[in-house]
Design an enzyme around this catalytic site. Sequence first.
Site, PDB file in Angstrom:
ATOM      1  N   GLU A  62       9.931  -4.690  10.224  1.00  0.00           N
ATOM      2  CA  GLU A  62       9.620  -2.858  10.297  1.00  0.00           C
ATOM      3  C   GLU A  62      10.353  -2.486  10.808  1.00  0.00           C
ATOM      4  O   GLU A  62      10.019  -1.820  11.934  1.00  0.00           O
ATOM      5  CB  GLU A  62       8.418  -2.116   8.534  1.00  0.00           C
ATOM      6  CG  GLU A  62       8.603  -0.698   8.753  1.00  0.00           C
ATOM      7  CD  GLU A  62       8.159  -0.535   7.823  1.00  0.00           C
ATOM      8  OE1 GLU A  62       6.937  -0.466   7.550  1.00  0.00           O
ATOM      9  OE2 GLU A  62       7.874   1.178   7.223  1.00  0.00           O
ATOM     10  N   GLU A 106      -0.633  -5.578   8.854  1.00  0.00           N
ATOM     11  CA  GLU A 106      -0.211  -5.202   9.202  1.00  0.00           C
ATOM     12  C   GLU A 106      -0.154  -5.283  11.468  1.00  0.00           C
ATOM     13  O   GLU A 106      -1.969  -4.888  11.555  1.00  0.00           O
ATOM     14  CB  GLU A 106       0.005  -3.954   9.670  1.00  0.00           C
ATOM     15  CG  GLU A 106       0.927  -3.081   8.874  1.00  0.00           C
ATOM     16  CD  GLU A 106       1.070  -1.541   8.444  1.00  0.00           C
ATOM     17  OE1 GLU A 106       0.675  -0.773   9.207  1.00  0.00           O
ATOM     18  OE2 GLU A 106       1.941  -1.014   7.312  1.00  0.00           O
ATOM     19  N   LYS A 151      -0.728  -9.350   3.450  1.00  0.00           N
ATOM     20  CA  LYS A 151      -0.600  -8.705   4.621  1.00  0.00           C
ATOM     21  C   LYS A 151      -1.036  -8.184   4.936  1.00  0.00           C
ATOM     22  O   LYS A 151      -2.064  -7.342   5.162  1.00  0.00           O
ATOM     23  CB  LYS A 151       1.130  -8.025   4.477  1.00  0.00           C
ATOM     24  CG  LYS A 151       2.319  -7.221   5.453  1.00  0.00           C
ATOM     25  CD  LYS A 151       3.401  -7.029   4.618  1.00  0.00           C
ATOM     26  CE  LYS A 151       3.007  -5.438   4.322  1.00  0.00           C
ATOM     27  NZ  LYS A 151       2.926  -4.379   4.908  1.00  0.00           N
ATOM     28  N   ASP A 189       0.936  -1.085  -0.024  1.00  0.00           N
ATOM     29  CA  ASP A 189       0.165   0.208   0.251  1.00  0.00           C
ATOM     30  C   ASP A 189       0.883   1.365   0.167  1.00  0.00           C
ATOM     31  O   ASP A 189       0.122   1.616  -0.404  1.00  0.00           O
ATOM     32  CB  ASP A 189      -0.936   0.118   1.484  1.00  0.00           C
ATOM     33  CG  ASP A 189      -0.072  -0.100   2.770  1.00  0.00           C
ATOM     34  OD1 ASP A 189       0.583  -0.323   2.329  1.00  0.00           O
ATOM     35  OD2 ASP A 189      -1.317  -0.099   3.506  1.00  0.00           O
TER      36      ASP A 189
END
Length: 269
Positions: free
Chosen positions: A187, A120, A118, A50
């Site tokens: 990340e 988060e 995916k 994204d």
Amino acid sequence: MSIHSDNRRKITVKSIAKMKNKEKIVMITAYDALFANLFESQVDMILVGDSLNMSFLGKSDTLSSTMEQMIYHTNAVTQGARTPLIVFDMPFGSYSTKEDALKNANRVYKETDADAIKIEGGANRAEIVEYLTKNGIAVISHIGLMPQFVRSEGGYVVRGKTKEDAELLKKDAKILEEAGAFTLLLEGIKSEVASEITSSSIIPTIGIGAGAGCDGQVLVWSDMFGFYEEFKPKFVKQYMQGAKLIREALGEYVQEVKDGKFPSDEFSY
Ligand code: KIV
């Protein structure tokens, strides 16, 4: 005529799992068929991130990205790349409840050829990860610095700097692995913490700004090829000066048109 030049076998969720402790996993983002095809034969995984909301739509964060937009770009990527494992980045708000998550993930599998999605979030998303995997969806869990939380957290902050935060991340990783995630994307995490997570996980870790100890690495393609001259965070290595090269080539074209040199006989019928 096929545009595909990759003779490798299709990379699957199982192939990625087998690479842990054997071979580093290479992931890159792509948002269209042209670049996906250029990347196809060399990378293991392509993430339709994204991040395209920022890098290609010029928005200040990823939060306004939509399912429609991500589906459109994923279909372009799967046209260009067949062999790498293709990962669909679920946009903000598309997996707030497990029911929404499954409805939208089913849509991804029905409307695109993506292999995995995916999402988060840490332990707070474990129930969603479990629900998705039990319903046949392959899930990558993204922890650490999570761009979709930028507004609620007031910025992008590197994680794992304190002992407490490091423990929290390690706990998140364990819980998400147990919930069924097949890979962890780490990340913006201190290298030593990411390394600890990697060695204590049975599933692969893919790092971005998380040091060399991860099982693999991912970068946003337009960052690593130097298309954003002003955007140079510490974790981005620019493998090429893309913006400079484009500007120089464009300048040459403009000058040749102005001077009447292009098209010469060679480029005319
Ligand atoms: O959207 C994206 O490109 C990502 C990467 C930063 C990993 O999530």
